[in-house]
Write a protein that holds these residues in place. Structure first.
Motif, PDB file in Angstrom:
ATOM      1  N   LYS A   3      -1.349 -20.909 -17.628  1.00 28.81           N
ATOM      2  CA  LYS A   3      -0.623 -20.585 -16.401  1.00 28.81           C
ATOM      3  C   LYS A   3       0.399 -21.648 -15.997  1.00 28.81           C
ATOM      4  CE  LYS A   3      -2.768 -16.695 -15.444  1.00 28.81           C
ATOM      5  NZ  LYS A   3      -2.042 -15.413 -15.402  1.00 28.81           N
ATOM      6  N   ALA A   4       0.356 -22.821 -16.630  1.00 32.77           N
ATOM      7  CA  ALA A   4       1.244 -23.900 -16.222  1.00 32.77           C
ATOM      8  C   ALA A   4       2.674 -23.622 -16.675  1.00 32.77           C
ATOM      9  CB  ALA A   4       0.762 -25.225 -16.796  1.00 32.77           C
ATOM     10  N   ASP A   5       3.631 -24.015 -15.863  1.00 36.78           N
ATOM     11  CA  ASP A   5       5.032 -23.881 -16.215  1.00 36.78           C
ATOM     12  C   ASP A   5       5.320 -24.703 -17.474  1.00 36.78           C
ATOM     13  OD1 ASP A   5       7.774 -23.239 -15.964  1.00 36.78           O
ATOM     14  OD2 ASP A   5       8.132 -25.140 -14.922  1.00 36.78           O
ATOM     15  N   ASP A   6       5.778 -24.050 -18.516  1.00 33.44           N
ATOM     16  CA  ASP A   6       6.056 -24.709 -19.801  1.00 33.44           C
ATOM     17  C   ASP A   6       4.839 -25.495 -20.293  1.00 33.44           C
ATOM     18  OD1 ASP A   6       7.583 -25.474 -22.036  1.00 33.44           O
ATOM     19  OD2 ASP A   6       8.271 -27.311 -21.046  1.00 33.44           O
ATOM     20  N   GLY A   7       3.650 -24.938 -20.066  1.00 36.35           N
ATOM     21  CA  GLY A   7       2.435 -25.667 -20.409  1.00 36.35           C
ATOM     22  C   GLY A   7       2.340 -26.029 -21.874  1.00 36.35           C
ATOM     23  N   ASN A   8       2.617 -25.063 -22.762  1.00 39.72           N
ATOM     24  CA  ASN A   8       2.531 -25.368 -24.186  1.00 39.72           C
ATOM     25  C   ASN A   8       3.601 -26.363 -24.619  1.00 39.72           C
ATOM     26  OD1 ASN A   8       0.327 -23.740 -24.487  1.00 39.72           O
ATOM     27  ND2 ASN A   8       1.364 -22.136 -25.656  1.00 39.72           N
ATOM     28  N   GLY A   9       4.769 -26.269 -24.008  1.00 39.31           N
ATOM     29  CA  GLY A   9       5.815 -27.244 -24.319  1.00 39.31           C
ATOM     30  C   GLY A   9       5.400 -28.650 -23.932  1.00 39.31           C
ATOM     31  N   LYS A  10       4.742 -28.774 -22.795  1.00 38.60           N
ATOM     32  CA  LYS A  10       4.276 -30.100 -22.356  1.00 38.60           C
ATOM     33  C   LYS A  10       3.134 -30.600 -23.240  1.00 38.60           C
ATOM     34  CE  LYS A  10       5.823 -29.221 -17.661  1.00 38.60           C
ATOM     35  NZ  LYS A  10       5.452 -28.840 -16.265  1.00 38.60           N
ATOM     36  N   LEU A  11       2.275 -29.680 -23.680  1.00 39.16           N
ATOM     37  CA  LEU A  11       1.237 -30.077 -24.633  1.00 39.16           C
ATOM     38  C   LEU A  11       1.866 -30.615 -25.909  1.00 39.16           C
ATOM     39  CD1 LEU A  11      -1.382 -27.181 -24.325  1.00 39.16           C
ATOM     40  CD2 LEU A  11      -1.713 -29.562 -23.658  1.00 39.16           C
ATOM     41  N   HIS A  12       2.874 -29.925 -26.406  1.00 36.76           N
ATOM     42  CA  HIS A  12       3.553 -30.318 -27.643  1.00 36.76           C
ATOM     43  C   HIS A  12       4.225 -31.684 -27.463  1.00 36.76           C
ATOM     44  CE1 HIS A  12       5.911 -29.473 -31.387  1.00 36.76           C
ATOM     45  NE2 HIS A  12       6.762 -30.293 -30.793  1.00 36.76           N
ATOM     46  N   ARG A  13       4.985 -31.831 -26.388  1.00 34.79           N
ATOM     47  CA  ARG A  13       5.708 -33.087 -26.177  1.00 34.79           C
ATOM     48  C   ARG A  13       4.754 -34.243 -25.882  1.00 34.79           C
ATOM     49  NH1 ARG A  13       8.974 -29.235 -23.699  1.00 34.79           N
ATOM     50  NH2 ARG A  13       8.159 -29.661 -21.614  1.00 34.79           N
ATOM     51  N   GLY A  14       3.623 -33.934 -25.226  1.00 37.83           N
ATOM     52  CA  GLY A  14       2.648 -34.983 -24.963  1.00 37.83           C
ATOM     53  C   GLY A  14       1.912 -35.432 -26.198  1.00 37.83           C
ATOM     54  N   LEU A  15       1.773 -34.529 -27.167  1.00 34.84           N
ATOM     55  CA  LEU A  15       1.061 -34.836 -28.403  1.00 34.84           C
ATOM     56  C   LEU A  15       1.934 -35.599 -29.394  1.00 34.84           C
ATOM     57  CD1 LEU A  15      -1.580 -34.274 -30.029  1.00 34.84           C
ATOM     58  CD2 LEU A  15      -0.525 -32.132 -30.776  1.00 34.84           C
ATOM     59  N   GLN A  16       3.183 -35.249 -29.439  1.00 31.79           N
ATOM     60  CA  GLN A  16       4.078 -35.698 -30.508  1.00 31.79           C
ATOM     61  C   GLN A  16       4.167 -37.226 -30.655  1.00 31.79           C
ATOM     62  OE1 GLN A  16       8.072 -34.095 -30.160  1.00 31.79           O
ATOM     63  NE2 GLN A  16       8.011 -33.472 -32.318  1.00 31.79           N
ATOM     64  N   PRO A  17       4.228 -38.024 -29.584  1.00 31.58           N
ATOM     65  CA  PRO A  17       4.330 -39.470 -29.793  1.00 31.58           C
ATOM     66  C   PRO A  17       3.072 -40.107 -30.368  1.00 31.58           C
ATOM     67  CG  PRO A  17       5.057 -38.848 -27.589  1.00 31.58           C
ATOM     68  CD  PRO A  17       4.351 -37.670 -28.163  1.00 31.58           C
ATOM     69  N   HIS A  18       1.957 -39.399 -30.349  1.00 25.13           N
ATOM     70  CA  HIS A  18       0.683 -40.006 -30.707  1.00 25.13           C
ATOM     71  C   HIS A  18       0.069 -39.430 -31.978  1.00 25.13           C
ATOM     72  CE1 HIS A  18       0.804 -41.845 -26.740  1.00 25.13           C
ATOM     73  NE2 HIS A  18       1.134 -40.654 -26.266  1.00 25.13           N
ATOM     74  N   LEU A  19       0.184 -38.126 -32.140  1.00 26.65           N
ATOM     75  CA  LEU A  19      -0.446 -37.433 -33.261  1.00 26.65           C
ATOM     76  C   LEU A  19       0.514 -36.379 -33.808  1.00 26.65           C
ATOM     77  CD1 LEU A  19      -3.888 -36.875 -31.526  1.00 26.65           C
ATOM     78  CD2 LEU A  19      -3.626 -38.171 -33.657  1.00 26.65           C
ATOM     79  N   PRO A  20       0.421 -36.069 -35.098  1.00 29.78           N
ATOM     80  CA  PRO A  20       1.228 -34.953 -35.602  1.00 29.78           C
ATOM     81  C   PRO A  20       0.858 -33.653 -34.887  1.00 29.78           C
ATOM     82  CG  PRO A  20       0.253 -36.221 -37.407  1.00 29.78           C
ATOM     83  CD  PRO A  20      -0.391 -36.701 -36.148  1.00 29.78           C
ATOM     84  N   VAL A  21       1.836 -32.780 -34.736  1.00 30.81           N
ATOM     85  CA  VAL A  21       1.588 -31.471 -34.127  1.00 30.81           C
ATOM     86  C   VAL A  21       1.234 -30.500 -35.249  1.00 30.81           C
ATOM     87  CG1 VAL A  21       2.515 -29.622 -32.707  1.00 30.81           C
ATOM     88  CG2 VAL A  21       3.219 -31.993 -32.276  1.00 30.81           C
ATOM     89  N   PRO A  22      -0.037 -30.072 -35.333  1.00 36.65           N
ATOM     90  CA  PRO A  22      -0.450 -29.234 -36.469  1.00 36.65           C
ATOM     91  C   PRO A  22       0.134 -27.831 -36.383  1.00 36.65           C
ATOM     92  CG  PRO A  22      -2.342 -30.294 -35.388  1.00 36.65           C
ATOM     93  CD  PRO A  22      -1.180 -30.437 -34.472  1.00 36.65           C
ATOM     94  N   ASP A  23       0.299 -27.225 -37.555  1.00 34.12           N
ATOM     95  CA  ASP A  23       0.701 -25.818 -37.620  1.00 34.12           C
ATOM     96  C   ASP A  23      -0.510 -24.902 -37.509  1.00 34.12           C
ATOM     97  OD1 ASP A  23       3.399 -26.425 -37.944  1.00 34.12           O
ATOM     98  OD2 ASP A  23       3.155 -26.679 -40.114  1.00 34.12           O
ATOM     99  N   ASP A  24      -1.655 -25.347 -38.014  1.00 36.87           N
ATOM    100  CA  ASP A  24      -2.878 -24.550 -37.978  1.00 36.87           C
ATOM    101  C   ASP A  24      -3.455 -24.543 -36.560  1.00 36.87           C
ATOM    102  OD1 ASP A  24      -5.316 -23.325 -39.452  1.00 36.87           O
ATOM    103  OD2 ASP A  24      -6.161 -24.968 -38.267  1.00 36.87           O
ATOM    104  N   PHE A  25      -3.789 -23.344 -36.041  1.00 34.66           N
ATOM    105  CA  PHE A  25      -4.219 -23.254 -34.647  1.00 34.66           C
ATOM    106  C   PHE A  25      -5.499 -24.023 -34.386  1.00 34.66           C
ATOM    107  CE2 PHE A  25      -6.656 -21.328 -31.188  1.00 34.66           C
ATOM    108  CZ  PHE A  25      -5.759 -21.476 -30.143  1.00 34.66           C
ATOM    109  N   GLU A  26      -6.474 -23.941 -35.271  1.00 34.26           N
ATOM    110  CA  GLU A  26      -7.737 -24.619 -35.022  1.00 34.26           C
ATOM    111  C   GLU A  26      -7.548 -26.138 -34.974  1.00 34.26           C
ATOM    112  OE1 GLU A  26     -12.412 -24.233 -36.420  1.00 34.26           O
ATOM    113  OE2 GLU A  26     -10.843 -23.090 -37.429  1.00 34.26           O
ATOM    114  N   GLN A  27      -6.680 -26.657 -35.821  1.00 36.81           N
ATOM    115  CA  GLN A  27      -6.396 -28.089 -35.776  1.00 36.81           C
ATOM    116  C   GLN A  27      -5.557 -28.447 -34.546  1.00 36.81           C
ATOM    117  OE1 GLN A  27      -5.600 -30.081 -39.596  1.00 36.81           O
ATOM    118  NE2 GLN A  27      -5.722 -28.045 -40.519  1.00 36.81           N
TER     119      GLN A  27
END
Length: 812
Positions: A540-564
């Motif tokens: 429900k968050a505004d651009d929630g997945n985008g913020k998850l992606h941008r928050g993850l990227q500096p620290h960990l690779p962003v996986p393509d596999d959903f479970e990962q």
């Protein structure tokens, strides 16, 4: 005499866009309950928590409903008073008895009493409650009082109803309707205790004082006496009018303390009303003796916001609380007890009841009283401007009076707070010009509510809002009062928590998806991806997945596999919040509180919660538990270099030796040191780290580990995505044990943030710990509690179940 009226109810749709399958149809209704639950029980609508069903039920927003029942009763006798009492109706209702309109309701947050002396008859009595669309009413009120800005589309600020019922950035838009609290018939021919308001204080010498203020509702004039007992102490007073005041003193009262500071003794308080010496009514409460203030005296930095309980300064470790289920009547006392126990087990001592929800039920405060969890109570105003004119103003005053009086004796309640984020909405969010001179709620927060608290509950402090800074300062000033930290999550990497040193951080957080079992129970997209339709509806968050992606990227690779991706985003959520907690705690006593957003969820959703809506703890929960540990080691920047901070939240000093080692991921020591440790009670201490501990030869394959009497900290010299982790750094074995399984892990190389995602194997499985880091050669034992008898216990050590950051940094 009190008789509950919870049987025989029927529900039907009576107006609005009624679908064909409901036209002319009645279904059994549960009271207390709601329309959604009744229609679900009749298999007429799907569960709105599953897949995209929420969106398919928006027609319910504008339907009018009628609850009806028939009950047997006797007509009132001469000189007898009879009232029909609703403790809570959600929300816009007309109440009729035997065709007579008794009255109307327009506030979910209060109760209503109706005199039925002229309507009640011998035999069968027809009772109906007709509920109009809350949305239609809110729109009508908005048209009457004027449009006012709010954070979400529906006019939740024009009606006294749970704001998040209309949807939030973690909650569904279902707009519940129903009789959500008990309903009963009350009759008396003498008098009843119409109000009981015990003010509980402690005198300087340690004597507990209970000042009980009473109001009577008389049916006849008799000689009335009020008898008040606290434990084995008793006082009585003749009641000559409709009000009375009785004081009971308890010498050497045992003090109630927040958890971690002492015990929580509770005393039974009984108020008995006698008429001509015979008992005619009784009220019971449990009270705890304690004093509470908030220190806001200016100092060299600004002004603090420090809770002081029984004269002792307390660092508030906790979380924000939202309703634990969007369907409030499904929340049982046992569920609340489990949730509060989870908070305590995570080393929390405070929960903030957030202003977009409700005044919580007595069961919630019972659990907090018993466990020593301090409660910060918002009045129900959130993220919006509110009209101060009638009819809204009268409803606000009525609900505040009722709930202040109801909760006044609760030892766990330590603060009344005027609103959530409405002050910065006015000063900082660019909303001010939209008002065009209209009222926006300031009078509630600075005049009406503090006046009512002063009148009805002078035993505890009041704050105008959260965040709040005094005078003409911006409400979110880090140097004064309380702060909400949302630049992190919305715009900045979580390392920017260190940009500010707040006096009290009342909100901060980072998102992550629910546990795997909760997610896959509620969402059935094929394939399941971060952008699949049902998954997106539960974000429900505004651009929630985008913020998850941008928050993850500096620290960990962003996986393509959903479970990962699911594991990586959960891990990053845990890391981000723990980073903030450790920063805030490291600045104690300058910073005096850290309340994570949020402890719990009200439905299955990607959110900021530590415990998801199926009651399963996410990795974040364990990170919070570690970061709020009574004794904590953390590496923080001080004067331009990493410094070891030792935090002691005990009443005893923390002494001994810190052993620090810089070593390779393979376990070879490169530099070592022993540092004397001496931290006074409830204090922090800074320990310098020598250059040879802080300057790695190979930043990608070395770690600094410091340990002291059960506490440890692991300090790495680069982000996970840049580290040379062994992606398979441990071996593990599973052994059946009483109540579940024991998993023994041996590290063959450095292991960071080892987690056992046991719910993937058995839905009821819960692991005792998570996010455990191990040096090469170290071992750890996990215990998984489950009722399942696993055909193949080795599944508990599958690579998708027993995971660590090494695997997230090098996804397979």
């Amino acid at each position: 005499m009190r008789e509950t009226l919870h049987g025989g109810w029927r529900l039907r749709a009576v107006g609005g866009p009624v679908p064909a399958f409901l036209v002319g149809r009645q279904v059994p209704a549960v009271v207390p309950g709601s329309t959604h639950l009744d229609l679900m029980a009749a298999d007429l609508i799907p569960d709105p928590y599953l897949d995209r069903n929420e969106a398919a039920l928006t027609w319910m927003h504008r339907v009018d409903w009628q609850y009806a029942t028939v009950f047997q009763a006797q007509a009132p006798r001469l000189d007898e008073r009879v009232e029909l009492v609703f403790d809570g109706i959600d929300t816009i209702a007309t109440v009729e008895l035997n065709g007579d309109v008794l009255g109307h309701t327009a506030n979910m947050h209060r109760g209503y009493r109706f005199d039925v002396s002229e309507s009640l008859r011998d035999g069968a009595n027809d009772l109906t409650v007709t509920l109009s669309s809350a949305l239609a009413h809110a729109e009508q009120m908005e048209a009457q009082l004027g449009w006012r800005q709010r954070a979400y589309p529906h006019p939740y600020n024009a009606i006294r109803k749970m704001a998040c019922s209309f949807g939030w950035d973690w909650g569904p838009d279902l707009q519940t309707a129903g009789i959500w609290k008990p309903v009963r018939l009350e009759r008396w021919d003498t008098a009843r205790l119409a109000q009981v308001r015990p003010l509980v204080t402690v005198d300087a010498g340690g004597t507990g004082r209970v000042d009980v203020h009473l109001e009577l509702d008389r049916a006849t004039d008799r000689d009335y006496t009020a008898v008040v007992a606290v434990g084995d102490r008793e006082e009585r007073v003749a009641v000559t009018g409709d009000i009375a005041h009785v004081t009971v003193l308890v010498p050497d009262a045992r003090l109630w303390w927040p958890v971690g500071y002492g015990e929580q003794p509770l005393y039974e308080l009984t108020i008995t009303l006698l008429a001509d010496g015979e008992p005619v009514d009784v009220a019971r409460r449990r009270v705890g003796f304690r004093t509470v203030t908030v220190d806001t005296e200016p100092d060299e930095t600004g002004a603090p916001f420090t809770f002081v309980v029984n004269g002792k300064r307390v660092f508030a470790k906790g979380a924000n609380w939202i309703p634990d289920d969007h369907f409030l009547t499904r929340i049982t006392p046992e569920r609340l007890q489990r949730r509060i126990d989870q908070a305590v087990d995570a080393n929390m001592n405070m929960l903030r009841v957030w202003g977009g929800g409700i005044y919580e039920t007595d069961d919630f405060y019972d659990a907090c009283d018993e466990r020593g969890v301090m409660v910060w109570q918002d009045f129900p105003f959130a993220c919006a401007f509110y009209a101060e004119e009638e009819p809204l103003r009268g409803e606000v005053e009525a609900e505040a009076r009722e709930n202040i009086t109801r909760l006044v004796a609760r030892p766990s309640l330590v603060l009344w707070n005027g609103n959530n984020e409405n002050l910065p909405a006015y000063t900082d969010w660019g909303w001010q010009e939209s008002l065009q001179g209209r009222s926006w709620g300031l009078g509630y927060y600075t005049e009406l509510l503090p006046k009512l608290v002063d009148e009805l509950d002078p035993t505890r402090p009041y704050a105008p809002g959260s965040p709040y800074s005094p005078g003409d300062l911006p409400p979110n000033d880090a140097h004064y009062g309380t702060r909400h930290e949302w630049d992190v999550w919305n715009a900045l990497d979580y390392s920017h928590y260190r940009d500010h040193i707040p006096r009290f951080c009342a909100e901060f957080g980072f998102q992550g998806p629910p546990t795997w079992a909760t997610l896959t129970r509620s969402i059935h997209d094929q394939p399941l991806t971060p952008t699949s339709p049902a998954f997106l509806l539960h974000q429900k968050a505004d651009d929630g997945n985008g913020k998850l992606h941008r928050g993850l990227q500096p620290h960990l690779p962003v996986p393509d596999d959903f479970e990962q991706w699911h594991w990586a985003t959960q891990l990053n959520q845990a890391r981000a919040v723990a980073f903030g907690i450790e920063h805030f705690r490291s600045w104690s006593p300058r910073t005096a509180g850290a309340l994570v957003w949020q402890l719990n969820d009200c439905w299955p959703v990607t959110s900021w919660s530590a415990v998801d809506s199926d009651e399963r703890p996410k990795p974040l929960y364990y990170a919070i538990k570690h970061a709020f540990a009574p004794r904590l080691l953390t590496v923080q920047p001080r004067q331009g270099r990493p410094t070891l901070v030792a935090i002691n939240d005990h009443d005893q000093p923390w002494t001994g030796t810190v052993r620090a080692t810089r070593q390779t991921f393979d376990g070879d020591p490169l530099a070592t040191a022993e540092l004397p440790l001496s931290v006074p009670p409830r204090s922090t201490a800074l320990l310098d780290l020598a250059d040879d501990l802080l300057k790695p030869a190979d930043p990608k394959s070395e770690v600094l580990i410091a340990t002291a009497s059960g506490a440890d900290v692991h300090h790495l010299f680069a982000e996970d995505r840049d580290l040379g982790y062994d992606p398979a750094p441990f071996v593990a074995t599973v052994t059946p044990a009483a109540g579940g399984y024991r998993i023994d892990v041996q590290a063959t190389s450095y292991v960071r943030d080892l987690a056992l995602l046991a719910d993937k194997i058995a839905p009821d499985a819960v692991v005792d710990d998570m996010l455990v880091s191990l040096a090469a050669g170290q071992s750890h034992c996990f215990f998984v509690r489950t009722t399942a008898s696993l055909h193949s216990p080795s599944t508990l050590v599958r690579l998708d179940v027993l995971r660590c950051a090494n695997m997230a940094a090098a996804p397979r």
